[in-house]
Write a protein that holds these residues in place. Sequence first.
Motif, PDB file in Angstrom:
ATOM      1  N   ALA A   4       0.840  -1.204   0.000  1.00 14.74           N
ATOM      2  CA  ALA A   4       0.000   0.000   0.000  1.00 14.74           C
ATOM      3  C   ALA A   4       0.872   1.250   0.000  1.00 14.74           C
TER       4      ALA A   4
ATOM      5  N   SER B 188      -8.941  -1.258  -8.711  1.00 16.62           N
ATOM      6  CA  SER B 188      -9.221  -2.480  -7.982  1.00 16.62           C
ATOM      7  C   SER B 188     -10.346  -3.214  -8.692  1.00 16.62           C
TER       8      SER B 188
ATOM      9  N   GLU C 185     -17.106   1.036  -1.584  1.00 18.41           N
ATOM     10  CA  GLU C 185     -17.267   0.092  -0.478  1.00 18.41           C
ATOM     11  C   GLU C 185     -17.908  -1.220  -0.927  1.00 18.41           C
TER      12      GLU C 185
ATOM     13  N   THR D 297     -14.741  -6.464  -0.565  1.00 17.11           N
ATOM     14  CA  THR D 297     -13.782  -6.616   0.524  1.00 17.11           C
ATOM     15  C   THR D 297     -12.729  -7.637   0.118  1.00 17.11           C
TER      16      THR D 297
ATOM     17  N   ALA E 211      -8.222  -8.706   0.847  1.00 14.62           N
ATOM     18  CA  ALA E 211      -6.884  -8.156   1.066  1.00 14.62           C
ATOM     19  C   ALA E 211      -6.467  -7.212  -0.061  1.00 14.62           C
ATOM     20  N   GLU E 212      -6.764  -7.568  -1.312  1.00 15.39           N
ATOM     21  CA  GLU E 212      -6.357  -6.741  -2.449  1.00 15.39           C
ATOM     22  C   GLU E 212      -7.079  -5.394  -2.428  1.00 15.39           C
ATOM     23  N   VAL E 213      -8.377  -5.415  -2.124  1.00 11.81           N
ATOM     24  CA  VAL E 213      -9.156  -4.176  -2.058  1.00 11.81           C
ATOM     25  C   VAL E 213      -8.694  -3.332  -0.876  1.00 11.81           C
ATOM     26  N   ASP E 214      -8.442  -3.971   0.244  1.00 10.97           N
ATOM     27  CA  ASP E 214      -7.982  -3.244   1.431  1.00 10.97           C
ATOM     28  C   ASP E 214      -6.643  -2.559   1.172  1.00 10.97           C
ATOM     29  N   LYS E 215      -5.769  -3.221   0.424  1.00  9.87           N
ATOM     30  CA  LYS E 215      -4.469  -2.617   0.084  1.00  9.87           C
ATOM     31  C   LYS E 215      -4.676  -1.336  -0.721  1.00  9.87           C
TER      32      LYS E 215
ATOM     33  N   ARG F 235      -7.416   0.509  -0.823  1.00  9.13           N
ATOM     34  CA  ARG F 235      -8.088   1.478   0.054  1.00  9.13           C
ATOM     35  C   ARG F 235      -7.060   2.195   0.934  1.00  9.13           C
ATOM     36  N   GLU F 236      -6.135   1.422   1.511  1.00  3.67           N
ATOM     37  CA  GLU F 236      -5.086   2.012   2.354  1.00  3.67           C
ATOM     38  C   GLU F 236      -4.174   2.926   1.529  1.00  3.67           C
TER      39      GLU F 236
END
Length: 195
Positions: A45, A72, A77, A80, A82-86, A88-89
């Motif tokens: 990220a 992504s 929103e 969800t 790990a890839e989306v969270d990365k 987002r961060e």
Amino acid sequence: HTIRPSFEVIKTKPGVNVVSSVFLMALADRVLVYGDCAVIPDPTADQLADIAVSSADTAAQFGIRPRIAMLSYSTGESGTGAEVDKVREATALVRERAPHLPVAGPIQYDAAADPTVAEKKMPGSDVAGQATVFIFPDLNTGNNTYKAVQRSAGAVAMGPVLQGLNAPVNDLSRGATVPDIVNTIAITAIQAQSA
């Protein structure tokens, strides 16, 4: 290995932690910036944020108003993982490091590029539907996308344009054509003038 000597000799710009690359994608009606398509296989990220800020700087160097889409498989929103969270961060880090830059993410390519889709998936965004800088979540996605657009849409792909170094350095593929070489020389000269 080809570009490693530039890291060691020229070194990175102050405030830049990673060297990355973009392709300038000349379409029939506009030029887009795709990053990173050639250097960092699976960016964190933090690295994605650096790539985004460097890519916005490169876009501005070439007269392209940067509007950054942090790509992504999910928009906003809606998803969800790990890839989306990365992504987002990374988007949050871009906002923190460069609050003057318009950025949206996570966002799918169609919502970033098409105003009609953007209105449905991310209404009210100052980036969605009009992005100029597309940041891919990994090298696999970026490299394949630039080649798909180049071959299928007839875009002229100029690059990889390296960014984050103290002086302009660019790379050519073994399969580079004469026009590829000429474009890379022109790009490097423009980078040198604006440095």
